[in-house]
Enzyme design. Structure first.
Site, PDB file in Angstrom:
ATOM      1  N   TYR A  61       0.851  -1.186   0.000  1.00 50.09           N
ATOM      2  CA  TYR A  61       0.000   0.000   0.000  1.00 50.09           C
ATOM      3  C   TYR A  61       0.888   1.237   0.000  1.00 50.09           C
ATOM      4  O   TYR A  61       1.845   1.315   0.770  1.00 50.09           O
ATOM      5  CB  TYR A  61      -0.884   0.004   1.249  1.00 50.09           C
ATOM      6  CG  TYR A  61      -1.796   1.217   1.372  1.00 50.09           C
ATOM      7  CD1 TYR A  61      -2.855   1.402   0.487  1.00 50.09           C
ATOM      8  CD2 TYR A  61      -1.590   2.161   2.372  1.00 50.09           C
ATOM      9  CE1 TYR A  61      -3.695   2.500   0.603  1.00 50.09           C
ATOM     10  CE2 TYR A  61      -2.437   3.259   2.500  1.00 50.09           C
ATOM     11  CZ  TYR A  61      -3.484   3.421   1.616  1.00 50.09           C
ATOM     12  OH  TYR A  61      -4.312   4.513   1.728  1.00 50.09           O
TER      13      TYR A  61
ATOM     14  N   ASP B 273       9.165   3.125  -0.035  1.00 44.91           N
ATOM     15  CA  ASP B 273       8.089   3.748   0.726  1.00 44.91           C
ATOM     16  C   ASP B 273       8.263   3.325   2.188  1.00 44.91           C
ATOM     17  O   ASP B 273       7.868   2.234   2.583  1.00 44.91           O
ATOM     18  CB  ASP B 273       6.728   3.319   0.183  1.00 44.91           C
ATOM     19  CG  ASP B 273       5.584   3.964   0.960  1.00 44.91           C
ATOM     20  OD1 ASP B 273       5.870   4.701   1.933  1.00 44.91           O
ATOM     21  OD2 ASP B 273       4.410   3.714   0.595  1.00 44.91           O
TER      22      ASP B 273
ATOM     23  N   LYS C  40       4.067   9.017   9.129  1.00 44.82           N
ATOM     24  CA  LYS C  40       3.829   8.375  10.431  1.00 44.82           C
ATOM     25  C   LYS C  40       4.843   8.848  11.492  1.00 44.82           C
ATOM     26  O   LYS C  40       4.772  10.003  11.890  1.00 44.82           O
ATOM     27  CB  LYS C  40       3.749   6.859  10.261  1.00 44.82           C
ATOM     28  CG  LYS C  40       2.570   6.509   9.319  1.00 44.82           C
ATOM     29  CD  LYS C  40       2.171   5.061   9.244  1.00 44.82           C
ATOM     30  CE  LYS C  40       0.861   4.916   8.482  1.00 44.82           C
ATOM     31  NZ  LYS C  40       0.934   4.187   7.235  1.00 44.82           N
TER      32      LYS C  40
HETATM   33  C1  LIG Z   1       0.256   4.679   5.884  1.00 47.10           C
HETATM   34  C2  LIG Z   1       0.994   4.448   4.638  1.00 47.10           C
HETATM   35  C3  LIG Z   1       0.864   5.306   3.543  1.00 47.10           C
HETATM   36  C4  LIG Z   1      -0.162   6.400   3.464  1.00 47.10           C
HETATM   37  O1  LIG Z   1       0.032   7.376   4.405  1.00 47.10           O
HETATM   38  P1  LIG Z   1      -1.208   8.361   4.744  1.00 47.10           P
HETATM   39  O2  LIG Z   1      -0.599   9.354   5.671  1.00 47.10           O
HETATM   40  O3  LIG Z   1      -2.246   7.481   5.373  1.00 47.10           O
HETATM   41  O4  LIG Z   1      -1.680   8.947   3.473  1.00 47.10           O
HETATM   42  C5  LIG Z   1       1.699   5.104   2.457  1.00 47.10           C
HETATM   43  N1  LIG Z   1       2.589   4.118   2.438  1.00 47.10           N
HETATM   44  C6  LIG Z   1       2.735   3.256   3.476  1.00 47.10           C
HETATM   45  C7  LIG Z   1       3.764   2.183   3.404  1.00 47.10           C
HETATM   46  C8  LIG Z   1       1.924   3.376   4.593  1.00 47.10           C
HETATM   47  O5  LIG Z   1       2.033   2.492   5.588  1.00 47.10           O
END
Ligand SMILES: *Cc1c(COP(=O)(O)O)cnc(C)c1O
Length: 423
Positions: A139, A232, A260
């Site tokens: 994701y 990511d 995060k």
């Molecule tokens: C949480 C997450 C996202 C998206 O971040 P948001 O702040 O919710 O838009 C993208 N990539 C990874 C790996 C994630 O865990």
């Protein structure tokens, strides 16, 4: 159903501002959180839970960490947003570049979704190519290009692709299988790939570690074919180690996305990389991207306070590793004791209990897990005062406040019993 829930579903789709919060995968309705402190969540009904959602990994020390709260409060009294540069942004960027060597320059944004979408635009802009390769089950936020075979959120709801993503966009997204380098070679072969984007430790199909050599092979293949490698690390950054997964596995990507933890539990994120590449962003270069609230002083103060604490606490990741390891061992033993098939997979402070498959290497394995067993485990934990992420395709997140021996013991014994409920 609580009156708050009845009110919520009238004014917000599904009652929530982010789908997984609605408890659809586990049944029931979510509690409303009134406050949080250290490892604990308190609900509006006065119940208390040991929390392993940790704002989906954004909280690394504990809720309402006094240093972070004080930094936010101090910043807020000076005004919450100006739309002009601040020294705080410079200090924050310097701190990140000191801590993550592959990032020489960065741009702040407001969410992980924006970070990955912007990184992809830069990759496309700098290579002159359109195609992005992503992995099934990974994701990267909800931007169109990534909302294809995207793991937890979509998987939880059984909709692999969202309506509203144009066919033309989806056709420039090519899918490969995690831990399967041959599938990447096939996808990258045509020579039209701008970037390969990966969660270097997959966390959005449950925790799936990269197998030895997989990330090295990705680095080699992308270089060979002139594609950028995007890590990511929105989830793994400052969570699986002080330099994220890239430090843990010693691989330098071209671009990194962080979110995060990096924003200390406030709505901030960033993307960054080498100076030449990042200099192609406007206004120093032609690739356009902007943000009214980007680099917001509240976000910067929370992020900087968090990063400074991480940098000054060399024991942090050792404590998280030890607590994670104890939890992993005890939960795996409980699965065995109760005669339940499955796997407990963990990297650092991210852990998933998979019911069913004996190991999960990619989405093909994750897709076979037993959703009903997970739902019973989830509710068993809830009854015993432990809040787990309400989906079988998510990671549990450890915070430093879980490493307290009494907290860890209470959580581990509750979860051992909850595993018995899964049968
Ligand atoms: C949480 C997450 C996202 C998206 O971040 P948001 O702040 O919710 O838009 C993208 N990539 C990874 C790996 C994630 O865990």
């Amino acid at each position: 159903m609580s009156t708050s829930w009845n009110r919520a579903i009238e004014v917000m789709p599904g009652g929530v501002n982010s789908p997984v919060r609605a408890f659809t995968a586990v049944g029931g309705t979510p509690p409303f959180i009134a406050s949080a402190s250290g490892p604990y969540l308190k609900t509006e009904d006065g119940a208390e839970f040991i929390d392993f959602i940790a704002s989906w990994g954004a909280i690394i020390f504990g809720h309402a960490d006094p240093e972070v709260v004080e930094a936010i409060a101090r910043a807020a009294t000076k005004g919450t947003s100006y739309g002009l540069p601040t020294v705080g942004e410079v200090k924050f960027a310097e701190q990140v570049t000191r801590m993550v060597p592959s990032i020489e320059m960065l741009r702040m944004v407001n969410s992980g979704t924006e970070a990955t979408a912007s990184a992809l635009r830069l990759a496309r802009g700098s290579t002159g190519r359109d195609v992005v390769v992503k992995f099934e089950g990974c994701y990267h936020g909800h931007a169109d290009a990534f909302l294809v075979k995207a793991g937890s959120g979509a998987a939880t709801f059984g909709v692999p692709d969202s309506p509203g993503v144009p066919n033309g966009t989806a056709s420039t997204t090519r899918i490969a299988r995690f831990n399967d380098i041959a599938s990447v070679a096939t996808a990258i072969e045509p020579g039209d790939v701008a970037a390969v984007i990966v969660e270097p430790v997959a966390g959005n199909m449950g925790v799936v570690p990269p197998e030895p050599g997989f990330l090295e092979d990705l680095r080699r293949l992308t270089e060979l074919h002139g594609a950028l490698l995007i890590f990511d690390e929105v989830m793994t950054g400052f969570r699986v180690g002080p330099q994220g997964a890239q430090g843990r596995y010693d691989i330098a990507p071209d671009l990194t996305t962080l979110g995060k933890v990096v924003a200390g539990g406030t709505p901030g994120a960033l993307f960054g990389g080498g100076r030449d590449l990042m200099s192609q962003m406007a206004p120093s270069g032609p690739v356009y991207q902007a943000g009214t609230l980007a680099g917001n002083p509240i976000v910067v103060s929370a992020g900087l306070a968090t990063l400074r604490r991480i940098a000054s606490d060399p024991g942090l990741y050792g404590r998280l590793e030890a607590a994670g390891s104890e939890l992993e061992t005890r939960l795996a033993a409980a699965m065995h004791r109760h005669g339940i098939d499955g796997a407990v997979q963990r990297v650092g402070a991210m852990l998933t209990v998979f019911f069913g498959p004996s190991s999960v290497r990619s989405w093909d394995d994750a897709a076979t897990l037993d959703r009903d067993q997970f739902a019973r485990f989830f509710h068993g934990a809830l009854r015993r005062g432990v809040m787990l992420p309400p989906s079988p395709f998510e990671a549990m997140f450890l915070m430093d406040s879980h490493t307290d021996a009494d907290v860890l013991e209470a959580a581990a014994s509750a979860l051992e019993s909850a595993i018995g409920d899964a049968k």
